[in-house]
Design an enzyme around this catalytic site. Sequence first.
Site, PDB file in Angstrom:
ATOM      1  N   GLU A 119      -9.722   0.815   0.362  1.00  0.00           N
ATOM      2  CA  GLU A 119      -9.460   0.024   1.575  1.00  0.00           C
ATOM      3  C   GLU A 119     -10.150   0.675   2.778  1.00  0.00           C
ATOM      4  O   GLU A 119      -9.522   0.971   3.796  1.00  0.00           O
ATOM      5  CB  GLU A 119      -7.950  -0.148   1.798  1.00  0.00           C
ATOM      6  CG  GLU A 119      -7.301  -0.899   0.655  1.00  0.00           C
ATOM      7  CD  GLU A 119      -5.884  -1.402   0.923  1.00  0.00           C
ATOM      8  OE1 GLU A 119      -5.309  -1.086   1.971  1.00  0.00           O
ATOM      9  OE2 GLU A 119      -5.367  -2.150   0.054  1.00  0.00           O
TER      10      GLU A 119
ATOM     11  N   GLU B 290      -5.501  -3.459  -7.029  1.00  0.00           N
ATOM     12  CA  GLU B 290      -4.139  -3.423  -6.471  1.00  0.00           C
ATOM     13  C   GLU B 290      -3.630  -4.847  -6.440  1.00  0.00           C
ATOM     14  O   GLU B 290      -4.168  -5.692  -5.716  1.00  0.00           O
ATOM     15  CB  GLU B 290      -4.121  -2.802  -5.066  1.00  0.00           C
ATOM     16  CG  GLU B 290      -4.281  -1.295  -5.082  1.00  0.00           C
ATOM     17  CD  GLU B 290      -4.042  -0.628  -3.730  1.00  0.00           C
ATOM     18  OE1 GLU B 290      -3.228  -1.138  -2.924  1.00  0.00           O
ATOM     19  OE2 GLU B 290      -4.685   0.411  -3.486  1.00  0.00           O
TER      20      GLU B 290
HETATM   21  O1  AHR Z   1       0.053   0.378  -2.972  1.00  0.00           O
HETATM   22  C1  AHR Z   1       0.410   0.774  -1.694  1.00  0.00           C
HETATM   23  C2  AHR Z   1      -0.750   0.771  -0.715  1.00  0.00           C
HETATM   24  O2  AHR Z   1      -1.206  -0.530  -0.542  1.00  0.00           O
HETATM   25  C3  AHR Z   1      -1.995   1.506  -1.140  1.00  0.00           C
HETATM   26  O3  AHR Z   1      -1.917   2.864  -0.888  1.00  0.00           O
HETATM   27  C4  AHR Z   1      -3.055   0.881  -0.301  1.00  0.00           C
HETATM   28  O4  AHR Z   1      -4.325   0.940  -0.892  1.00  0.00           O
HETATM   29  C5  AHR Z   1      -2.559  -0.536  -0.104  1.00  0.00           C
HETATM   30  O5  AHR Z   1      -2.621  -0.939   1.197  1.00  0.00           O
END
Ligand code: AHR
Length: 525
Positions: A195, A329
């Site tokens: 990110e 994610e």
């Molecule tokens: O999964 C929790 C957080 O969500 C992670 O650290 C980040 O990459 C995302 O914003």
Amino acid sequence: MMRARLVSLALIIVTLTAPFVAAQKVDLTIDVSRAGAKIDRNIFGQFAEHLGHGVYEGIWVGPGSPIPNTRGIRNDVVAALKALKVPNVRWPGGCFADEYHWRKGIGPQRVETLNPNWGGVIEPNSFGTHEVMDFLDQIGAEAYLSVNVGSGTPQEAAEWLEYLTTSQPTTLARERAANGHPAPYQIAFLGIGNESWDCGGNMTADYYLSQLKIYSRFVRNFNPAQQGKQQMLKIAVGPGGDGPRWTEWTEVVMKAWQNHQWSWDINGLSLHNYTVVRWPPAFASVGFGEVEYSQILKSTLEMESLINKHSAIMDKYDPQKKIALVVDEWGAWYAQLPGTNPGFLVQQNSLRDAILAALNLNMFARHGDRVRMANIAQMINVLQAMILTDKEKMVLTPTYYLFKMYVPFQDATFVPVTFNAGAYTRGDITLPRVDAIAAKDKAGKLWVEITNVDPNQRVEIEVSLAGITAKSAAGETLTAPKVDNVNSFEAPNTVVPKPVSAKVQGGKLSLKLEPKSVTVISVEQ
Ligand code: AHR
């Protein structure tokens, strides 16, 4: 006369209540000879960040712990994960990765640091490079390491990879050997940042691209076993939504990749997408009803348009689909459970989450030509977890059982299913009532998954099969009395799969699906 009136009254009552009890009928057609892309087993990947009790307590208890462990790693958790055949684990983050300095997590003296992203707690660094590789070895999964682009340097990341992978007797290799591992490690996947448009450094797409080229060039895997087919795959930070900011990001990275020179390359572009109706996450993970059930499932289905949007951009620059879209994610993100540390992202996991996972995995499988890897967030004790632990106790969540039911789909060949899904409506939300995928495993066995999203009505399924002479079919179904049922430490078996059988006759397979259920059956021929 009186009797006739009573009968017609009874009929009226039956008619009025019928919509809530009568089964709907859905016909499916599967032609086994029409095989599609492989369902890459890496779409069943996991994510373990140094966040809350995701690693410490969830995986690592230390060798001196009274909790049964092997070299500090919980035996109960390892046994449970082995049954899932976890293909890969993304580590150490997440946002944590862009503040992680690997040297603090090796050797006999560990440096205590802070974890400012997640509750500001002390990071003991006792679970570091060697411990994660040991854990992966114990569960039989590949490593997906994220290197620190936000606050690290290309040199730091390059040295980490040299430490991990070289077979030559360099100073770093000797240090690795002194720390207990003379042989080089295999690293299957490398994430270049996380990110980077947000917690990873608030970079613009162009700035990130310049970093990506540098890291891709200098962060090398030296393991002799990984120079050919087993090459480490490099995954670039990709979009986190579908607005112009995100389409621009995909455009910038993919356009540059199309014209890339020999000195840099990538194999995947990540996509992050959580199911969260409002931000900050406000939906409860327990004690909700049908309204929230339908809202969350509607939101999760937005994954489809996101995949379509970014795949279309990727198709422009990479029509041969060399670059994978890696959804590293995904999952449900709810309000943290009352009384827990807000930085630890603790939530329960209900039948709704298992259904949500099935819908997402089906979307990934249908896009198998482009989506070749995904990582649910997160594996243990954080967000949509497989496993919850409390000291020596462990409970397996509905999402865990869902992943277990999907094991036969790992690396199986996708077989298209045609059906009219019907509709389930709650208030102003209408969702497809049924979802389904099918696949042929390596032994040629057909597996069919069918989800009944409707929480009120059973569905009668009739599957017309072509290209296969079916003899029998049986499998498992996952359901529970209520959409918000969970498995707790006190009642761990509330949402667990139960055996189910299907009738096979005249090339047709028929079975009844319970409301709010996920069913996986295999067909014997
Ligand atoms: O999964 C929790 C957080 O969500 C992670 O650290 C980040 O990459 C995302 O914003």
